[in-house]
Design a protein around this motif. Structure first.
Motif, PDB file in Angstrom:
ATOM      1  N   ASN A 224       0.458 -54.467  32.307  1.00  0.00           N
ATOM      2  CA  ASN A 224      -0.288 -54.955  31.147  1.00  0.00           C
ATOM      3  C   ASN A 224      -1.200 -56.105  31.590  1.00  0.00           C
ATOM      4  O   ASN A 224      -1.467 -56.273  32.768  1.00  0.00           O
ATOM      5  CB  ASN A 224       0.682 -55.398  30.051  1.00  0.00           C
ATOM      6  CG  ASN A 224       1.529 -54.246  29.548  1.00  0.00           C
ATOM      7  OD1 ASN A 224       1.028 -53.152  29.300  1.00  0.00           O
ATOM      8  ND2 ASN A 224       2.825 -54.481  29.396  1.00  0.00           N
ATOM      9  N   ALA A 225      -1.671 -56.888  30.644  1.00  0.00           N
ATOM     10  CA  ALA A 225      -2.573 -57.995  30.963  1.00  0.00           C
ATOM     11  C   ALA A 225      -1.857 -59.064  31.789  1.00  0.00           C
ATOM     12  O   ALA A 225      -0.624 -59.215  31.719  1.00  0.00           O
ATOM     13  CB  ALA A 225      -3.124 -58.601  29.683  1.00  0.00           C
ATOM     14  N   THR A 226      -2.653 -59.804  32.570  1.00  0.00           N
ATOM     15  CA  THR A 226      -2.147 -60.900  33.387  1.00  0.00           C
ATOM     16  C   THR A 226      -2.759 -62.210  32.916  1.00  0.00           C
ATOM     17  O   THR A 226      -3.963 -62.275  32.637  1.00  0.00           O
ATOM     18  CB  THR A 226      -2.500 -60.677  34.872  1.00  0.00           C
ATOM     19  OG1 THR A 226      -1.991 -59.409  35.292  1.00  0.00           O
ATOM     20  CG2 THR A 226      -1.892 -61.767  35.744  1.00  0.00           C
ATOM     21  N   ASN A 227      -1.930 -63.247  32.823  1.00  0.00           N
ATOM     22  CA  ASN A 227      -2.387 -64.567  32.401  1.00  0.00           C
ATOM     23  C   ASN A 227      -2.044 -65.601  33.468  1.00  0.00           C
ATOM     24  O   ASN A 227      -0.951 -65.582  34.038  1.00  0.00           O
ATOM     25  CB  ASN A 227      -1.720 -64.978  31.083  1.00  0.00           C
ATOM     26  CG  ASN A 227      -2.179 -64.136  29.915  1.00  0.00           C
ATOM     27  OD1 ASN A 227      -3.170 -64.444  29.263  1.00  0.00           O
ATOM     28  ND2 ASN A 227      -1.456 -63.045  29.643  1.00  0.00           N
TER      29      ASN A 227
ATOM     30  N   TYR B 238      -7.578 -71.713  32.921  1.00  0.00           N
ATOM     31  CA  TYR B 238      -6.889 -70.550  32.338  1.00  0.00           C
ATOM     32  C   TYR B 238      -7.670 -69.298  32.715  1.00  0.00           C
ATOM     33  O   TYR B 238      -8.908 -69.279  32.702  1.00  0.00           O
ATOM     34  CB  TYR B 238      -6.798 -70.670  30.821  1.00  0.00           C
ATOM     35  CG  TYR B 238      -6.310 -69.399  30.152  1.00  0.00           C
ATOM     36  CD1 TYR B 238      -4.968 -69.042  30.212  1.00  0.00           C
ATOM     37  CD2 TYR B 238      -7.198 -68.543  29.499  1.00  0.00           C
ATOM     38  CE1 TYR B 238      -4.517 -67.879  29.623  1.00  0.00           C
ATOM     39  CE2 TYR B 238      -6.747 -67.381  28.903  1.00  0.00           C
ATOM     40  CZ  TYR B 238      -5.405 -67.046  28.970  1.00  0.00           C
ATOM     41  OH  TYR B 238      -4.966 -65.887  28.393  1.00  0.00           O
ATOM     42  N   SER B 239      -6.930 -68.229  33.038  1.00  0.00           N
ATOM     43  CA  SER B 239      -7.558 -66.956  33.380  1.00  0.00           C
ATOM     44  C   SER B 239      -6.796 -65.824  32.709  1.00  0.00           C
ATOM     45  O   SER B 239      -5.554 -65.834  32.658  1.00  0.00           O
ATOM     46  CB  SER B 239      -7.568 -66.747  34.902  1.00  0.00           C
ATOM     47  OG  SER B 239      -8.107 -65.493  35.240  1.00  0.00           O
ATOM     48  N   TYR B 240      -7.556 -64.845  32.220  1.00  0.00           N
ATOM     49  CA  TYR B 240      -6.983 -63.666  31.573  1.00  0.00           C
ATOM     50  C   TYR B 240      -7.572 -62.426  32.226  1.00  0.00           C
ATOM     51  O   TYR B 240      -8.795 -62.296  32.373  1.00  0.00           O
ATOM     52  CB  TYR B 240      -7.306 -63.664  30.081  1.00  0.00           C
ATOM     53  CG  TYR B 240      -6.984 -62.355  29.383  1.00  0.00           C
ATOM     54  CD1 TYR B 240      -5.711 -62.110  28.897  1.00  0.00           C
ATOM     55  CD2 TYR B 240      -7.958 -61.378  29.220  1.00  0.00           C
ATOM     56  CE1 TYR B 240      -5.408 -60.916  28.251  1.00  0.00           C
ATOM     57  CE2 TYR B 240      -7.666 -60.181  28.580  1.00  0.00           C
ATOM     58  CZ  TYR B 240      -6.392 -59.959  28.102  1.00  0.00           C
ATOM     59  OH  TYR B 240      -6.108 -58.766  27.469  1.00  0.00           O
ATOM     60  N   VAL B 241      -6.698 -61.503  32.651  1.00  0.00           N
ATOM     61  CA  VAL B 241      -7.121 -60.237  33.254  1.00  0.00           C
ATOM     62  C   VAL B 241      -6.561 -59.115  32.393  1.00  0.00           C
ATOM     63  O   VAL B 241      -5.337 -58.995  32.232  1.00  0.00           O
ATOM     64  CB  VAL B 241      -6.619 -60.084  34.702  1.00  0.00           C
ATOM     65  CG1 VAL B 241      -7.179 -58.818  35.327  1.00  0.00           C
ATOM     66  CG2 VAL B 241      -6.979 -61.311  35.539  1.00  0.00           C
ATOM     67  N   SER B 242      -7.429 -58.288  31.838  1.00  0.00           N
ATOM     68  CA  SER B 242      -6.970 -57.220  30.956  1.00  0.00           C
ATOM     69  C   SER B 242      -6.250 -56.133  31.752  1.00  0.00           C
ATOM     70  O   SER B 242      -6.387 -56.027  32.970  1.00  0.00           O
ATOM     71  CB  SER B 242      -8.147 -56.617  30.187  1.00  0.00           C
ATOM     72  OG  SER B 242      -9.054 -55.981  31.060  1.00  0.00           O
TER      73      SER B 242
END
Length: 575
Positions: free
Chosen positions: A510-513, A479-483
């Motif tokens: 917005n954020a990327t998941n 899992y990766s989260y980019v603000s």
């Protein structure tokens, strides 16, 4: 006649309009992505403390030091995209499928037969750093205003002085081309010239002898002939970032792994942006230049392309204090680009259901500019636990400051050498307030200030797991989260957003998941890996900037959802 607040505010929004670049362009050219081998993507890119994979050459180059044998491999990526716009309770979807080569390369191991430094490794790879491919669009069924009024606002105050353009400044003659005025003369914003040529804006004489420009939209409470209508937008983005990596690394006592990477970058980006309006009771000039209510259907098409080459440098380390723990650190310098761009705009119109025509910028010739561009610095910190011979858990944190992106002075523009922009449109930036921040000799000073006003640092968190139920099989998940890179004040319409050329539209992300899974198979020296990657990002599309001074009159906007499903296949051979 007193100008309305929205006219005054919108009159300030021409930032670099004769040029193609703006703060929005900066992010378009530097937007992040996650691409790599199937093993790398199956663990959501959480590889900063692991290494031993071709993708690590462009993430943490110390990963090349982990190799104990040579490697050659390639990766294919099937990218299936879905973009959905949400407008007035209606959804519009657009699909696109692309087939990509994520990477191909080799790592060569030189055995030194030395206990302190057992081997030295060299890597040469091509890596797809980012894909810009994206299509989206939709209908906005109820407009509150027209882009033509935005263009009229620019004409009413093109340079922040409060003095409107004259008709002679935007009208071409046998001896005057407003798109290419004589060197050193005033250059009108291209969007006002195009608006005038297509009858989107009209000069009206006021009783005091001054001039006020009018767009197609009017709210006339006396006659009740109020303009209303709908809008349509369609965006097609193409291109990507291609990295050519040259890496070297090794290890010390099988405890400290190091590596460095020199990247030669090739970037290409193109944009086809359309905005159309279908208006009733629009105020169009008649033969006597008087505004007359009638139907108006018109559309603005903007074409933009940029290509360039650049370079960056990456340095990384992986520390293995004990067998069960890996700690990684890497930093990436910015990529320094030299970029060439082309841009043009065309309006097609139909008035009163009979009168049709079109107008184009610069007599159909694309505008041209070249400039330098610097992307953000990046820092990556990582940790991985080898919990058993069959289980690995890895974590990454990445920081990048998109507010530090920067344009540098252009070298060539429009067929003429030019070292200044003659119409800075930022009256709200007073010299006394901003003199310590603005270099009067820098033609990109305000665009760079816009970058810092709109964009901020991003924080990326990645976690990946690899489990081996049997010796040849590996199962992976991540899992990766980019603000979001956008500041709240820009995203919440609390400030004017300056664009360039004849394209006032923009998108804020917005954020990327990312949610990922994968499987790997090893047979002797051969390996095959397969990964599935789901990527989701929401955004907001703006046809043109809102006016913070009058939020009751909003610009057309649309909520966007981007969903990508990727199937990634890697194959290689260790020798």
């Amino acid at each position: 006649m007193k100008k309305s607040i929205i006219t005054i505010s919108l009159g300030l929004m021409t930032g670099g309009a004769a040029f193609g670049q703006s703060a929005i362009t900066a992010y378009d050219l530097a937007q992040p992505d996650m691409k790599g081998t199937a093993r790398f993507m199956g663990m959501a890119g959480a590889f900063g403390a692991l290494g031993g994979d071709l993708s690590t050459l462009s993430q943490n180059p110390a990963g090349i030091g982990v190799y104990r044998s040579s490697d050659i491999g390639f990766t294919l990526d099937l990218d299936m995209q879905r973009a959905t716009s949400h407008n007035d309770g209606k959804q519009d979807g657009m699909d696109q499928t692309k087939f990509l080569l994520n990477n191909i390369g080799t790592v060569l191991t030189l055995r030194l037969n030395n206990d302190i430094c057992p081997n030295l490794n060299f890597g040469f790879t091509y890596n797809k750093g980012a894909s810009f491919n994206r299509v989206y669009g939709g209908d906005i069924r109820t407009l509150q205003n027209s882009m033509s009024n935005y263009i009229a606002g620019v004409a009413n105050d093109p340079d922040g002085s409060g003095i409107p353009l004259s008709e002679s400044e935007v009208a071409s003659t046998d001896k005057y081309n407003p798109y290419n005025p004589a060197y050193g003369e005033y250059a009108p914003p291209w969007i006002t010239i195009l608006g005038y040529d297509s009858y989107l804006i009209t000069p009206q004489a006021l009783p005091d002898g001054s001039t006020e420009w009018k767009g197609l939209w009017s709210n006339n409470s006396m006659t009740g002939q109020n303009t209303n209508g709908s809008g349509l937008f369609a965006i097609n983005e193409k291109g990507g970032i291609n990295e050519f990596n040259i890496a070297i690394g090794g290890n010390i006592n099988n405890v400290l792994y190091w590596g460095m990477n020199f990247d030669i970058i090739n970037m290409n980006y193109s944009l086809n942006a359309y905005w159309g309006e279908n208006l009733t009771n629009a105020y169009v000039p008649d033969a006597n230049n008087q505004l007359t209510p009638m139907n108006a259907n018109w559309g603005l098409t903007n074409l933009y392309s940029a290509s360039g080459t650049g370079f960056n440098y990456q340095l990384g380390f992986i520390l293995k204090p004990v067998q069960e723990l890996r700690l990684g650190f890497a930093f990436h310098t910015p990529t320094w680009y030299n970029i060439n761009e082309n841009f043009s705009g065309t309006v097609n119109y139909k008035y009163n259901n009979t009168e049709t025509g079109f107008a184009t910028t610069n007599d159909g010739y694309a505008g041209y500019n070249s400039y330098g561009f610097r992307t953000p610095w990046k820092i990556i910190a990582s940790a991985a636990g080898v919990l058993s011979q069959n289980l690995i858990v890895s974590f990454d944190y990445e920081w990048a400051n998109y507010g530090s992106m920067k344009f540098s002075e252009p070298t060539y523009y429009g067929g003429y050498y030019d070292d200044y922009d003659p119409w800075w449109p930022y009256s709200e930036y007073s010299a006394s307030t901003y003199s310590s921040f603005i270099d009067p000799n820098d033609p990109y000073a305000y665009e760079n200030m816009d970058i810092s006003n709109y964009y901020k640092s991003t924080n990326t968190f990645r976690v990946g797991v690899e489990f081996k139920p049997s010796n040849p099989i590996s199962l992976r998940a991540g899992y990766s989260y980019v603000s979001s890179p956008v500041k709240a004040s820009a995203k919440n319409n609390d400030q004017i957003i300056y664009t360039a050329g004849t394209n006032p539209s923009y998108r804020f992300d917005n954020a990327t998941n990312y949610i990922t899974a994968g499987i790997g198979y090893r047979y002797q020296r051969f390996y095959v890996d397969l990964a599935y990657v789901y990527k989701h990002m929401s955004s907001t599309y703006h046809a043109y900037t809102p006016d913070p001074a009058n939020p009751r009159i909003s610009s057309p906007q649309s909520k966007l959802d981007f969903s990508n499903n990727q199937v990634v296949l890697s194959a290689g051979f260790r020798f």
